[in-house]
Enzyme design. Structure first.
Site, PDB file in Angstrom:
ATOM      1  N   ASP A  98       0.890  -1.643  -0.294  1.00 42.37           N
ATOM      2  CA  ASP A  98      -0.349  -0.183   0.130  1.00 42.37           C
ATOM      3  C   ASP A  98       1.227   1.687  -0.363  1.00 42.37           C
ATOM      4  O   ASP A  98       1.324   1.299   1.065  1.00 42.37           O
ATOM      5  CB  ASP A  98      -0.873  -0.069   1.177  1.00 42.37           C
ATOM      6  CG  ASP A  98      -1.885   1.045   1.095  1.00 42.37           C
ATOM      7  OD1 ASP A  98      -2.348   1.349   0.192  1.00 42.37           O
ATOM      8  OD2 ASP A  98      -2.353   1.501   2.713  1.00 42.37           O
ATOM      9  N   GLU A 157      -1.123  -1.478  -4.101  1.00 41.26           N
ATOM     10  CA  GLU A 157      -1.734  -0.437  -4.821  1.00 41.26           C
ATOM     11  C   GLU A 157      -1.908   0.474  -6.548  1.00 41.26           C
ATOM     12  O   GLU A 157      -0.707   1.598  -6.421  1.00 41.26           O
ATOM     13  CB  GLU A 157      -2.678   0.266  -3.760  1.00 41.26           C
ATOM     14  CG  GLU A 157      -3.815   0.823  -4.177  1.00 41.26           C
ATOM     15  CD  GLU A 157      -4.170   1.798  -2.545  1.00 41.26           C
ATOM     16  OE1 GLU A 157      -4.600   3.133  -2.852  1.00 41.26           O
ATOM     17  OE2 GLU A 157      -5.030   1.225  -1.640  1.00 41.26           O
ATOM     18  N   ASP A 172      -2.465   1.435   6.953  1.00 42.93           N
ATOM     19  CA  ASP A 172      -1.315   0.904   5.730  1.00 42.93           C
ATOM     20  C   ASP A 172      -1.089  -0.133   5.306  1.00 42.93           C
ATOM     21  O   ASP A 172      -1.061  -1.282   4.790  1.00 42.93           O
ATOM     22  CB  ASP A 172      -0.616   1.933   5.698  1.00 42.93           C
ATOM     23  CG  ASP A 172      -0.891   3.470   6.185  1.00 42.93           C
ATOM     24  OD1 ASP A 172      -1.201   3.769   4.952  1.00 42.93           O
ATOM     25  OD2 ASP A 172      -0.665   3.818   7.116  1.00 42.93           O
TER      26      ASP A 172
END
Length: 176
Positions: free
Chosen positions: A7, A68, A141
């Site tokens: 992330d 991501e 996160d």
């Protein structure tokens, strides 16, 4: 299949790895965050993220990396930092010859919770349940990185097999 999820972020880059296959229970390999100081120069922050990702790749030894996919937000500065951190993760994986998949936030949310509009708490709760953890990974996160890895195990494996099958079929029967 062992997948490391990333992330991306300049200050906190969530990293997490899971092992499993579609239809079978998943297991946690590792979870954490690569941090850099907001007061550091951009180049130093990117070098710090690279070093952290490389350490994670060394320790986790994933079969694939899921990052991501950066999408447009209202804050261009945030998007740029996220994109730069994502690029570092992609570069580190590619340097090792690891397959890299990009998953959108809504794709990950839908895979994990059944709804592409789920909030962070819902995603964290489902990650906790799916991995049978005693508590939700923190910060968010880290939970998001695990969600990316889970999404890739469930969806990415099938997508990869489909693309391989299409590639083989095209080589045998080229379109003219």
């Amino acid at each position: 299949m062992r997948v490391m999820g990333v992330d991306p972020g300049l200050t906190r880059c969530g990293v997490g790895a899971v092992e499993g296959r579609p239809g079978a229970p998943l297991s946690l390999v590792a979870v954490g965050v690569v941090r850099t100081g907001a007061d550091e120069e951009l180049g130093a922050r990117l070098v710090g993220i690279e070093a952290g990702i490389e350490r994670w790749l060394d320790e986790v030894r994933p079969d694939a990396v899921a990052v991501e996919r950066v999408f447009s937000q209202h804050n261009v500065r945030t998007v740029m930092g996220t994109a730069q951190a994502a690029g570092i993760a992609i570069l580190c994986a590619a340097r090792r010859g690891l397959p890299v998949a990009l998953h959108t936030p809504s794709e990950v949310k839908a895979a994990i919770t059944g709804s592409g509009t789920a909030d962070k708490k819902q995603v964290g709760t489902m990650v906790t349940r799916l991995l049978r953890l005693a508590e939700m990974p923190k910060p968010a996160d880290a939970a998001d990185a695990l969600a990316l890895a889970i999404c890739h195990v469930w969806r990415g494996g099938a997508q990869h097999r489909l693309s391989q099958a299409l590639s083989r079929a095209t080589r045998r029967n080229p379109i003219r």
